[in-house]
Design an enzyme around this catalytic site. Structure first.
Site, PDB file in Angstrom:
ATOM      1  CE  LYS A  71      28.259 -29.897 -41.970  1.00 23.29           C
ATOM      2  NZ  LYS A  71      27.424 -28.722 -41.774  1.00 23.29           N
ATOM      3  NE  ARG A 173      22.897 -24.668 -45.991  1.00 21.33           N
ATOM      4  CZ  ARG A 173      23.878 -25.093 -45.169  1.00 21.33           C
ATOM      5  NH1 ARG A 173      25.132 -25.135 -45.600  1.00 21.33           N
ATOM      6  NH2 ARG A 173      23.629 -25.465 -43.923  1.00 21.33           N
ATOM      7  CE1 TYR A 310      54.057 -30.533 -62.555  1.00 17.42           C
ATOM      8  CE2 TYR A 310      53.222 -30.890 -60.334  1.00 17.42           C
ATOM      9  CZ  TYR A 310      53.575 -31.385 -61.581  1.00 17.42           C
ATOM     10  OH  TYR A 310      53.420 -32.712 -61.841  1.00 17.42           O
ATOM     11  CG  MET A 370      47.465 -36.196 -58.305  1.00 14.19           C
ATOM     12  SD  MET A 370      47.263 -37.119 -59.837  1.00 14.19           S
ATOM     13  CE  MET A 370      47.128 -35.811 -61.046  1.00 14.19           C
TER      14      MET A 370
HETATM   15  C1  LIG Z   1      27.476 -28.059 -40.622  1.00 16.48           C
HETATM   16  C2  LIG Z   1      26.263 -27.638 -39.909  1.00 16.48           C
HETATM   17  C3  LIG Z   1      26.284 -27.444 -38.523  1.00 16.48           C
HETATM   18  C4  LIG Z   1      27.566 -27.486 -37.709  1.00 16.48           C
HETATM   19  O1  LIG Z   1      28.348 -26.348 -37.990  1.00 16.48           O
HETATM   20  P1  LIG Z   1      29.749 -26.099 -37.224  1.00 16.48           P
HETATM   21  O2  LIG Z   1      30.168 -24.772 -37.669  1.00 16.48           O
HETATM   22  O3  LIG Z   1      30.662 -27.189 -37.682  1.00 16.48           O
HETATM   23  O4  LIG Z   1      29.470 -26.201 -35.784  1.00 16.48           O
HETATM   24  C5  LIG Z   1      25.080 -27.176 -37.898  1.00 16.48           C
HETATM   25  N1  LIG Z   1      23.924 -27.102 -38.596  1.00 16.48           N
HETATM   26  C6  LIG Z   1      23.872 -27.262 -39.922  1.00 16.48           C
HETATM   27  C7  LIG Z   1      22.574 -27.155 -40.629  1.00 16.48           C
HETATM   28  C8  LIG Z   1      25.032 -27.520 -40.629  1.00 16.48           C
HETATM   29  O5  LIG Z   1      25.004 -27.645 -41.958  1.00 16.48           O
END
Ligand SMILES: *Cc1c(COP(=O)(O)O)cnc(C)c1O
Length: 456
Positions: A71, A173, A310, A370
Site C-alpha cells: 500500500k 477500524r 523559523y 518547505m
Molecule cells: C499495513 C497493513 C499491514 C502491514 O503492516 P506492517 O506493520 O507494515 O507489517 C497488514 N495488514 C493490514 C490490514 C494493513 O493495513
C-alpha cells in the site's frame, strides 16, 4: 557505448553516494546523471535487499503463505518494482489498501497468473467493484452495504467475486463486530449459494503487536482469541477451509501462533522492524532497501552564535559551517526532524557527509522548511573538504547513526515517529532509482520497469 565525461567537481560531488557510478553501465550512468539534473534528491532502492528481506520471511513463516503489503506506493518504494521483488522472492499474494492501487498493479503488468491481490479499503458507493472482479482482485468485505454492492457487481459481471470477511477483533477500524456477525454470515451464505460470492478468507488486524509492555501483549492475545471465535462462528455456518490471516510484520516475527494460513508483512519487506524499540534491522536479519540522498545546495561559514531557521530554535556555537539540504516538508521531510538547543534541547536527525577524513554525521538544525533544511557541519566546511553540490545521505542501510550510517529508524527517533512515516511521506517528486534490478529480474519482469529508473 558512450560514457559521459564527468568533471572532477562532479566526481567529488558523487563520492558520498551509495551509487558506485564508475561501475554502472553507460545506460545506468546516464540514468543517474539525468536524475541528478532533474531533482536535487534521490531515493535509491536496492532490489537485492527487497528480495532478501522477503525471502527470509517466506522461509521463516512457512508453511504460512506470505502476502507482501505494498500500500501507499509500497511504503514509498515504488508499486510495480516492489510487487516484482515480492513475487520473485516467493510471495503468492499482494495486499493493498485502496481499490485503485490494486487495479494499478494489474495495469502495471502484474497479471492474474502472477499473484492474488487483496484490497481492503473501499466504499460501497464509488468503488470500481466490477473492474476489480474482472481483474480477479480479492475484495475485503467489512459492512453489509459493501457485501450487497459487491454481490450486485458480481451479478453484472456474471461471475463470482472473490472476497474475504473482515472481522473487528479490537482495532475498531474495518470489520464486523460480534453482534452484527451473524447477520453478515446469513447474507454471505445466501450470496455464496446463489453463486455471487466466493468466500476465500477471513481476516483481522492487530492494534498493538509492535508494543512490548504487558498490557499490549495481553491485548494482542485478546484479539487472537476473538479472531478464533469469529472463525469458529463462520465455520458453524459451513464456511470451512477459509484462508485465515491477521498477522502484520511485528506479530509474524514474534508470535508464531498468529500466523495461521497467511501473514501480511509490510514494513519488514522494506527492511525495518515495526518499531525501533523492537530492535535494529540487523537484529531481524533485515536490510533497509531505500537510501535517501541529496546534493547540498549551499555551504556557508558562520561564526559565534547565530540562530537558524523559523522560530530560532537552534543556535550555532563558535566557528562552523551551515549547509542546505534541498529537501523540505513539501518533499516529505518531517518539519520536526530538526534539532533545537535554544530553549529546549533536542537532537536533530542525522545526515551522513563525506569529509576528507571519512564519513561523518552532521545534524539537521532548526525547523525543517518547505523545500530545504539546514545542517550544522560542526567545523568549517573547508577543513572537512565539504563543497556545495556534495552528495549527502539522510538514511539508508547500515549500522545506525552511532556508526555513521543513519537509518530511517534514526530519523523516526529524532522526529518522534515511526520508520513507516519517514519513507511513505517521501514525495513523488523525488526520483526513485533501482539498484540490482538487472541482477535480480528476468527480461520480462525488467520490461515492466520504466527504463530510466534502472541504475543496474
Ligand atoms: C499495513 C497493513 C499491514 C502491514 O503492516 P506492517 O506493520 O507494515 O507489517 C497488514 N495488514 C493490514 C490490514 C494493513 O493495513
Amino acid at each position: 557505448m558512450s560514457f559521459p565525461v564527468i568533471s572532477p567537481r562532479q566526481k567529488h560531488s558523487m563520492a558520498g553516494s551509495v551509487v558506485d557510478f564508475k561501475n554502472l553501465s553507460s545506460e545506468g550512468q546516464n540514468n543517474y546523471l539525468r536524475a541528478l539534473e532533474s531533482f536535487p534528491g534521490q531515493a535509491i532502492i536496492d532490489f537485492s535487499a527487497l528480495i532478501k528481506n522477503m525471502r527470509l520471511m517466506c522461509s521463516r513463516f512457512a508453511p504460512a503463505q506470505v502476502m507482501g503489503i505494498v500500500k501507499a506506493n509500497a511504503y514509498g518504494h515504488g508499486l510495480i518494482p516492489s510487487c516484482l521483488a515480492a513475487i520473485k522472492a516467493g510471495c503468492t499474494w499482494i495486499g493493498v489498501a485502496k481499490a485503485q492501487e490494486a487495479l494499478a498493479i494489474r495495469k502495471g503488468g502484474i497479471g492474474k497468473g502472477m499473484c492474488h491481490i487483496l484490497a481492503w479499503l473501499a466504499n460501497c458507493v464509488w468503488s470500481p467493484y466490477e473492474e476489480m472482479i474482472e481483474e480477479d482482485i480479492d475484495i475485503a468485505l467489512g459492512s453489509i452495504d459493501e457485501i450487497e454492492a459487491v454481490a450486485q457487481a458480481a451479478m453484472k459481471e456474471g461471475r463470482r467475486a472473490r472476497v474475504h470477511i473482515v472481522v473487528d477483533t479490537g482495532f475498531s477500524r474495518n470489520g464486523f463486530l460480534p453482534e452484527k456477525f451473524e447477520d453478515a454470515l446469513f447474507l454471505l451464505k445466501r450470496l455464496s449459494e446463489e453463486g455471487r460470492l466466493e468466500i476465500v478468507g477471513i481476516m483481522s488486524h492487530f492494534s498493538s503487536a509492535d508494543l512490548l509492555d504487558s498490557e499490549s501483549e495481553k491485548y494482542t492475545d485478546f484479539q487472537l482469541k476473538n479472531f478464533s471465535e469469529f472463525v469458529k462462528k463462520a465455520e458453524s455456518f459451513g464456511f470451512k477451509g477459509l484462508l485465515k490471516h491477521i498477522s502484520n510484520s511485528a506479530s509474524s516475527f514474534s508470535m508464531p501462533l498468529s500466523r495461521f494460513d497467511m501473514v501480511r508483512p509490510g514494513n519488514s519487506f522494506y527492511g525495518y522492524a515495526a518499531d525501533y524499540s523492537l530492535g535494529s534491522p540487523q537484529d531481524f536479519g533485515l536490510t533497509p532497501a531505500l537510501t535517501l540522498e541529496a546534493q547540498l545546495a549551499k555551504v556557508k561559514d558562520v561564526e559565534g552564535e547565530r540562530s537558524v531557521s523559523y522560530g530560532r530554535t537552534y543556535r550555532t556555537k563558535g566557528e562552523t559551517s551551515l549547509a542546505i539540504v534541498p529537501l523540505g516538508y513539501a518533499d516529505g521531510i518531517l518539519r520536526t526532524a530538526g534539532g533545537s538547543n535554544n530553549g529546549s534541547e533536542k537532537m536533530g536527525a542525522p545526515v551522513r557527509i563525506l569529509s576528507s577524513s571519512g564519513p561523518k554525521i552532521a545534524r539537521a538544525c532548526g525547523k525543517v522548511c518547505m523545500d530545504q533544511f539546514m545542517i550544522d557541519l560542526g567545523s568549517p566546511a573547508e577543513s572537512l573538504g565539504i563543497l556545495e553540490g556534495d552528495t549527502v545521505r539522510l538514511f539508508g542501510a547500515g549500522a545506525g547513526e552511532e556508526k555513521g550510517e543513519p537509518t530511517a529508524d534514526d530519523w523516526a527517533k529524532r522526529s518522534e515517529n515511526i520508520s513507516y512515516v519517514i519513507y511513505t511521506n517521501l514525495s513523488l517528486k523525488i526520483p526513485r532509482l533501482y539498484l540490482n534490478a538487472k541482477k535480480e529480474l528476468g527480461e520480462k519482469e525488467l520490461s515492466l520497469l520504466s527504463p530510466e529508473c534502472v541504475l543496474s
